[in-house]
Write a protein that holds these residues in place. Sequence first.
Motif, PDB file in Angstrom:
ATOM      1  N   SER A  67      -1.625   3.800  14.688  1.00 35.26           N
ATOM      2  CA  SER A  67      -0.735   2.652  14.892  1.00 35.26           C
ATOM      3  C   SER A  67      -1.560   1.367  14.864  1.00 35.26           C
ATOM      4  CB  SER A  67       0.012   2.766  16.224  1.00 35.26           C
ATOM      5  OG  SER A  67      -0.885   2.683  17.308  1.00 35.26           O
ATOM      6  N   PHE A  68      -0.870   0.241  14.732  1.00 36.66           N
ATOM      7  CA  PHE A  68      -1.521  -1.061  14.837  1.00 36.66           C
ATOM      8  C   PHE A  68      -0.523  -2.071  15.368  1.00 36.66           C
ATOM      9  CE2 PHE A  68       0.224  -1.289  10.527  1.00 36.66           C
ATOM     10  CZ  PHE A  68       0.739  -2.573  10.469  1.00 36.66           C
ATOM     11  N   VAL A  69      -1.044  -3.194  15.827  1.00 33.28           N
ATOM     12  CA  VAL A  69      -0.209  -4.307  16.269  1.00 33.28           C
ATOM     13  C   VAL A  69      -0.734  -5.566  15.598  1.00 33.28           C
ATOM     14  CG1 VAL A  69       0.597  -5.682  18.224  1.00 33.28           C
ATOM     15  CG2 VAL A  69       0.271  -3.219  18.489  1.00 33.28           C
ATOM     16  N   TRP A  70       0.181  -6.340  15.031  1.00 36.18           N
ATOM     17  CA  TRP A  70      -0.139  -7.610  14.381  1.00 36.18           C
ATOM     18  C   TRP A  70       0.191  -8.714  15.383  1.00 36.18           C
ATOM     19  CZ3 TRP A  70       0.228  -7.921   8.560  1.00 36.18           C
ATOM     20  CH2 TRP A  70      -0.154  -9.170   8.094  1.00 36.18           C
ATOM     21  N   PRO A  83       4.658  -4.313  15.583  1.00 35.71           N
ATOM     22  CA  PRO A  83       4.021  -2.993  15.541  1.00 35.71           C
ATOM     23  C   PRO A  83       4.027  -2.423  14.127  1.00 35.71           C
ATOM     24  CG  PRO A  83       6.266  -2.768  16.298  1.00 35.71           C
ATOM     25  CD  PRO A  83       6.017  -4.248  16.106  1.00 35.71           C
ATOM     26  N   GLY A  84       3.167  -1.450  13.920  1.00 37.59           N
ATOM     27  CA  GLY A  84       3.132  -0.781  12.627  1.00 37.59           C
ATOM     28  C   GLY A  84       2.342   0.508  12.701  1.00 37.59           C
ATOM     29  N   TYR A 100       6.670  -3.519  11.080  1.00 38.56           N
ATOM     30  CA  TYR A 100       8.060  -3.769  11.423  1.00 38.56           C
ATOM     31  C   TYR A 100       8.220  -5.220  11.850  1.00 38.56           C
ATOM     32  CZ  TYR A 100       7.424   1.222  11.463  1.00 38.56           C
ATOM     33  OH  TYR A 100       7.062   2.505  11.112  1.00 38.56           O
ATOM     34  N   PHE A 101       8.588  -6.086  10.885  1.00 37.50           N
ATOM     35  CA  PHE A 101       8.841  -7.501  11.156  1.00 37.50           C
ATOM     36  C   PHE A 101      10.318  -7.667  11.456  1.00 37.50           C
ATOM     37  CE2 PHE A 101       4.995  -8.418   8.487  1.00 37.50           C
ATOM     38  CZ  PHE A 101       4.307  -9.139   9.439  1.00 37.50           C
ATOM     39  N   GLU A 102      10.613  -7.993  12.714  1.00 42.34           N
ATOM     40  CA  GLU A 102      11.980  -8.200  13.171  1.00 42.34           C
ATOM     41  C   GLU A 102      12.852  -7.030  12.759  1.00 42.34           C
ATOM     42  OE1 GLU A 102      12.508 -12.104  11.598  1.00 42.34           O
ATOM     43  OE2 GLU A 102      11.066 -12.921  12.995  1.00 42.34           O
TER      44      GLU A 102
END
Length: 140
Positions: A67-70, A83-84, A100-102
């Motif tokens: 996972s990652f977080v922007w 998140p992604g 996942y943008f919005e």
Amino acid sequence: MKKYILLFLTILFVVPSCKYDDGPFISIYTKTERIVGNKSFKKVLVDGEDITTDYKDQYVEFFKNGSFVWYIYDNNILKETYPGTWTLSDNKKRLAMLVYFESETYSWDWEIKRLTYADTYLESTNKDGKIVRWELYKSY
């Protein structure tokens, strides 16, 4: 006999690590260990045009679990997080990301150009046919 063992171990570590255009030639870290961490955008290019300033207050933190977080900051204040997930593919030469943008999901399929402990260079072609290059940096 010791020479042969040393030669075998050298070949074992060197040959699989020579996968990326910009290196490294050899690394003691696994590919996952080199991806994981908080990365800042050192340079962002779209068809050779430098748009790094658009990313100056953005960071991506990659986690070992895929996972990652922007993170997007404004004047040192956290404004947004997205998140992604990420995975390695094509014999660990490509990095796939879903973010996942919005209410929308975006996917990127990056070719890994450089993967060291501190630097990650990724290239992809966007939907407009332009080459996008991210040069990410992780401080120690």
